[in-house]
Structures are given as C-alpha cells and as structure tokens.
Scaffold this motif. Structure first.
Motif, PDB file in Angstrom:
ATOM      1  N   PHE A   1     -18.615  -5.641   6.542  1.00 27.57           N
ATOM      2  CA  PHE A   1     -19.838  -5.753   7.334  1.00 27.57           C
ATOM      3  C   PHE A   1     -20.755  -4.559   7.076  1.00 27.57           C
ATOM      4  O   PHE A   1     -21.975  -4.692   6.916  1.00 27.57           O
ATOM      5  CB  PHE A   1     -19.462  -5.854   8.811  1.00 27.57           C
ATOM      6  N   SER A   2     -20.155  -3.381   7.000  1.00 27.70           N
ATOM      7  CA  SER A   2     -20.921  -2.169   6.713  1.00 27.70           C
ATOM      8  C   SER A   2     -21.554  -2.238   5.328  1.00 27.70           C
ATOM      9  O   SER A   2     -22.730  -1.888   5.145  1.00 27.70           O
ATOM     10  CB  SER A   2     -20.006  -0.945   6.820  1.00 27.70           C
TER      11      SER A   2
ATOM     12  N   LEU B   1     -12.645  -5.790   7.516  1.00 25.47           N
ATOM     13  CA  LEU B   1     -13.803  -6.548   7.993  1.00 25.47           C
ATOM     14  C   LEU B   1     -14.973  -5.624   8.345  1.00 25.47           C
ATOM     15  O   LEU B   1     -16.138  -5.920   8.044  1.00 25.47           O
ATOM     16  CB  LEU B   1     -13.414  -7.400   9.204  1.00 25.47           C
TER      17      LEU B   1
ATOM     18  N   ILE C   1     -18.923  -1.883  14.960  1.00 30.68           N
ATOM     19  CA  ILE C   1     -19.824  -3.024  14.708  1.00 30.68           C
ATOM     20  C   ILE C   1     -21.210  -2.743  15.300  1.00 30.68           C
ATOM     21  O   ILE C   1     -22.239  -2.991  14.654  1.00 30.68           O
ATOM     22  CB  ILE C   1     -19.222  -4.309  15.283  1.00 30.68           C
TER      23      ILE C   1
END
Length: 235
Positions: free
Chosen positions: A143-144, A139, A223
């Motif tokens: 996202f990165s 995940l 994040i």
C-alpha cells in the motif's frame, strides 16, 4: 565518514546494556567515526539507572520526562545528530548491529541517500514468528509503495539509515510508530527523489511476553499515515 546511531528506549532494562555492548563490538570492526545517542522515552523501569551506570557506552543521553512514543523520541534525537548519516537502532535485541556494515555500504559505494534493512530480503537468520504480522507488513508495504512509487519490501523495518541532511530539515509530526511511514513518504516526495536502497538483514523478533510493543492498532496507524503522507500530503 561520521555515523550517528540513534537509540530510542522505553522500558528496555532487560536488553539495553546488551544492545550497547553489541554496538560497541560491531563498530570496533568498522573504519568510521561513530556518535551514539540514546533517547530514554519516559521509562519507568531501571533503564535510566543502567544507562547512568554505563556512560562509557554512549556519547549523548536525552531523558524525556514522559513516554511520548518512538516518533517523538526520534524527532528529539535527530536534532542531536552530528554524523553524515544516521542509523536508527531499536533498544531491544531484534536487530543485530553486526549488520551495520551492510547498511553503511551503499552510502560508501553507491552514493545512497536512504538505506532500509529488509527482513524479507535476506539469507541471514530470521526468527519464525507471527504469520499475520508478516502478512500485515507485506500489505502495508504494498500500500505504501503504491503512493511512494518505491519498490520496497519492508517499509516497517526498524533498521532505517538516512543522510542526516535529509532528516534535519523534516518536521516530524508522528509521535508513535507512524513515523516509519511518515519518514518514508516525506523523503520519497522530495524532488528530485533521493536514492533509496535495501539490504538484507537478520532479524530476531520477540514475542509479546518478551516485550514486543507494536500491535494491531499500529497497523491501522500505518494505513492512516500512508493516506496522510502518501496521498493527501505530497509536498
């Protein structure tokens, strides 16, 4: 080609000597020059004693007085690198120096600027551990990738290799494991974008009882760093 190997170490007395011996054996079979740099990140166990007793296994030793985190240690070490490329090597036994030949190959054959060793893109042996860690890694990587516009499979891998010229010009801000994201996005944000490659690697993950240090809070840091360097701080 000269290759710097950068090893940050914090309380790794159980593994540091074996890691150095593994590196020594691995590089004997690779036709390049090597510079081995160790950064002792404020260890309070016998890491310093072991390293001072085995000076023949490395070229440079930086001893930090207090533990400041992987990011800070690497930032110090990058300035000592004399090689054309630099390999980041953890001081535990999770990553195998026998994979160096795969990590180096794209620089020689494909003029790579950055090579990541992917734990999720490999036919080599990988220890089976921590379902939720693997989900979190995937995940975070997704996202990165959204903000870096890369299609990496393992942004949090410990095996990262860079052209030294890319690294020495960077100002390292993150002191902790957030450096994994910071480096990825700061380099990906360069114009023109440097050439990234991935290669499959083996992975012998360890449990918390065996000394694993990264934890759930580091996922939150990752994040935060994706938002900071990937969304808000594109340069």
């Amino acid at each position: 080609m000269k290759i710097s190997i950068l090893i940050p170490a914090f309380n790794e007395s159980k593994t540091i000597l074996k890691v150095l011996n593994n590196i020594s054996k691995a590089i004997n079979n690779i036709d390049h020059q090597f510079q081995i740099i160790i950064i002792n990140d404020g260890s309070t166990d016998d890491t310093d004693k072991i390293l001072l007793e085995n000076k023949n296994l490395y070229d440079e030793y930086l001893k930090l007085e207090k533990n400041s985190g992987k990011g800070y240690a690497l930032g110090c070490g990058f300035q000592k690198c004399e090689g054309d490329i630099v390999i980041v090597q953890d001081a535990d036994l999770e990553y195998d120096p026998n994979d160096y030949k795969y990590l180096i190959s794209p620089f020689v054959k494909l003029d790579a600027d950055v090579v990541y060793g992917s734990r999720f893109k490999s036919s080599s042996s990988n220890r089976v551990l921590f379902f939720w860690h693997s989900i979190a890694n995937k995940l975070i990587t997704l996202f990165s990738n959204i903000f870096s516009n890369l299609n990496l499979t393992d942004v949090e891998t410990g095996y990262k290799v860079f052209r030294t010229s890319l690294i020495k010009n960077l100002t390292i801000e993150e002191k902790s494991f957030g450096i994994e994201i910071e480096l990825t996005h700061k380099i990906a944000n360069k114009k023109p974008q440097p050439k990234f490659y991935e290669v499959g690697i083996s992975y012998n993950g360890r449990t918390y009882a065996e000394g694993k240090k990264i934890g759930p809070k580091d996922a939150l840091v990752a994040i935060y760093c994706i938002i900071k360097y990937g969304l808000l701080n594109k340069k």
